[in-house]
Scaffold this motif. Structure first.
Motif, PDB file in Angstrom:
ATOM      1  N   GLY A  54       0.826  -1.197   0.000  1.00 44.20           N
ATOM      2  CA  GLY A  54       0.000   0.000   0.000  1.00 44.20           C
ATOM      3  C   GLY A  54       0.862   1.248   0.000  1.00 44.20           C
ATOM      4  N   PHE A  55       1.633   1.457   1.056  1.00 42.93           N
ATOM      5  CA  PHE A  55       2.529   2.615   1.121  1.00 42.93           C
ATOM      6  C   PHE A  55       3.769   2.418   0.253  1.00 42.93           C
ATOM      7  N   PHE A  56       4.017   1.171  -0.169  1.00 44.67           N
ATOM      8  CA  PHE A  56       5.177   0.856  -1.003  1.00 44.67           C
ATOM      9  C   PHE A  56       4.755  -0.147  -2.068  1.00 44.67           C
ATOM     10  N   LYS A  57       5.139   0.139  -3.311  1.00 45.45           N
ATOM     11  CA  LYS A  57       4.963  -0.798  -4.421  1.00 45.45           C
ATOM     12  C   LYS A  57       6.257  -0.807  -5.208  1.00 45.45           C
ATOM     13  N   GLY A  58       6.853  -1.983  -5.345  1.00 41.68           N
ATOM     14  CA  GLY A  58       8.109  -2.071  -6.076  1.00 41.68           C
ATOM     15  C   GLY A  58       8.763  -3.419  -5.845  1.00 41.68           C
ATOM     16  N   SER A  59      10.061  -3.469  -6.044  1.00 39.38           N
ATOM     17  CA  SER A  59      10.806  -4.726  -5.895  1.00 39.38           C
ATOM     18  C   SER A  59      11.258  -4.913  -4.450  1.00 39.38           C
ATOM     19  N   ALA A  60      11.526  -6.148  -4.100  1.00 38.36           N
ATOM     20  CA  ALA A  60      12.039  -6.441  -2.755  1.00 38.36           C
ATOM     21  C   ALA A  60      13.387  -5.769  -2.526  1.00 38.36           C
ATOM     22  N   ALA A  61      14.211  -5.706  -3.558  1.00 36.85           N
ATOM     23  CA  ALA A  61      15.520  -5.047  -3.405  1.00 36.85           C
ATOM     24  C   ALA A  61      15.353  -3.596  -2.967  1.00 36.85           C
ATOM     25  N   ASP A  62      14.298  -2.942  -3.428  1.00 40.81           N
ATOM     26  CA  ASP A  62      14.026  -1.560  -3.018  1.00 40.81           C
ATOM     27  C   ASP A  62      13.238  -1.492  -1.716  1.00 40.81           C
ATOM     28  N   PHE A  63      12.428  -2.509  -1.440  1.00 39.68           N
ATOM     29  CA  PHE A  63      11.574  -2.528  -0.254  1.00 39.68           C
ATOM     30  C   PHE A  63      12.354  -2.708   1.042  1.00 39.68           C
ATOM     31  N   VAL A  64      13.316  -3.614   1.063  1.00 38.77           N
ATOM     32  CA  VAL A  64      14.019  -3.940   2.312  1.00 38.77           C
ATOM     33  C   VAL A  64      14.635  -2.707   2.965  1.00 38.77           C
ATOM     34  N   PRO A  65      15.371  -1.849   2.256  1.00 40.68           N
ATOM     35  CA  PRO A  65      15.909  -0.661   2.928  1.00 40.68           C
ATOM     36  C   PRO A  65      14.806   0.265   3.455  1.00 40.68           C
ATOM     37  N   VAL A  66      13.688   0.350   2.755  1.00 40.22           N
ATOM     38  CA  VAL A  66      12.579   1.207   3.188  1.00 40.22           C
ATOM     39  C   VAL A  66      11.967   0.665   4.473  1.00 40.22           C
ATOM     40  N   VAL A  67      11.643  -0.622   4.498  1.00 39.39           N
ATOM     41  CA  VAL A  67      10.990  -1.194   5.687  1.00 39.39           C
ATOM     42  C   VAL A  67      11.950  -1.195   6.876  1.00 39.39           C
ATOM     43  N   MET A  68      13.231  -1.407   6.645  1.00 43.30           N
ATOM     44  CA  MET A  68      14.178  -1.393   7.753  1.00 43.30           C
ATOM     45  C   MET A  68      14.337   0.018   8.316  1.00 43.30           C
ATOM     46  N   ALA A  69      14.270   1.030   7.478  1.00 46.47           N
ATOM     47  CA  ALA A  69      14.324   2.412   7.967  1.00 46.47           C
ATOM     48  C   ALA A  69      13.096   2.706   8.832  1.00 46.47           C
ATOM     49  N   ILE A  70      11.949   2.218   8.428  1.00 43.60           N
ATOM     50  CA  ILE A  70      10.728   2.392   9.229  1.00 43.60           C
ATOM     51  C   ILE A  70      10.891   1.697  10.572  1.00 43.60           C
ATOM     52  N   GLU A  71      11.387   0.475  10.563  1.00 40.10           N
ATOM     53  CA  GLU A  71      11.557  -0.286  11.807  1.00 40.10           C
ATOM     54  C   GLU A  71      12.566   0.385  12.737  1.00 40.10           C
ATOM     55  N   ARG A  72      13.634   0.950  12.170  1.00 42.54           N
ATOM     56  CA  ARG A  72      14.644   1.615  13.004  1.00 42.54           C
ATOM     57  C   ARG A  72      14.087   2.854  13.700  1.00 42.54           C
ATOM     58  N   ARG A  73      13.036   3.468  13.156  1.00 46.58           N
ATOM     59  CA  ARG A  73      12.429   4.635  13.792  1.00 46.58           C
ATOM     60  C   ARG A  73      11.628   4.254  15.034  1.00 46.58           C
ATOM     61  N   SER A  74      11.293   2.986  15.185  1.00 50.35           N
ATOM     62  CA  SER A  74      10.580   2.525  16.384  1.00 50.35           C
ATOM     63  C   SER A  74      11.587   1.997  17.387  1.00 50.35           C
TER      64      SER A  74
END
Length: 178
Positions: A54-74
């Motif tokens: 939903g908030f992200f559409k793309g490849s896993a190679a691009d997704f992993v850095p995005v989701v990890m940045a979100i997780e690091r903010r928590s």
């Protein structure tokens, strides 16, 4: 596979091994997010996997850095996956649906934590390439979310008693690579 009246023992064993490998990937997905293990998170997906959160559409190679940045903010995060429903299509393809619960919290300036709890489901296509199962496509459906009231540092609030281990960066002393 379902619907095969005369499945051989070898075929049954192959199916069980495939399902076990898929379950391992799903468990690794949740725990690598919680422990901020970016390399472990990447190992759950084929790099070319199509991802739609939903908030992200793309490849896993691009997704992993995005989701990890979100997780690091928590400062606190917690992921739980329910038992997956796995349908093996053939020896190298499977469709999988898994329910998940996630909670995350950030620490405020007053020292308390507040965040959100989410409930949703993962609709996955798995592929086996070179003897390894990974996610080849993932669609995430967010079914609901609920705010987590302010929580003191490690003393739970009776309205929502869920203190979560604080992990601020990868390499936590209690993390055990499996």
């Amino acid at each position: 596979m379902v619907g095969h009246p005369r499945m051989t023992a070898a075929a049954s064993l192959d199916d069980l091994l495939a399902k076990d490998a898929i379950i391992d990937v799903l468990a690794r997905y949740a725990r690598t997010l919680d422990w901020l293990d970016e390399e472990g998170q990447a190992s759950c997906f084929w790099p070319d996997a199509a991802i739609d959160y939903g908030f992200f559409k793309g490849s896993a190679a691009d997704f992993v850095p995005v989701v990890m940045a979100i997780e690091r903010r928590s400062a606190r995060r917690w992921h739980l996956s329910g038992p997956p429903a796995i349908r093996l299509l053939d020896a190298a393809h499977a469709e999988v649906e898994t329910y998940g619960l996630t909670a995350g919290a950030r620490q405020g300036e007053d020292g308390t934590y507040a965040g959100t709890m989410y409930g949703g489901r993962y609709l996955d296509a798995f592929e086996k390439r070179e003897s390894e199962w990974r996610i080849a496509r993932r669609d995430y459906i967010l079914d609901w979310s609920h705010p987590i009231p302010e929580q003191p540092v490690f003393d739970p609030n009776a309205a929502f008693p869920l203190p979560i281990l604080e992990i601020l960066q990868g390499g936590h002393s209690q993390y055990r690579p499996i």
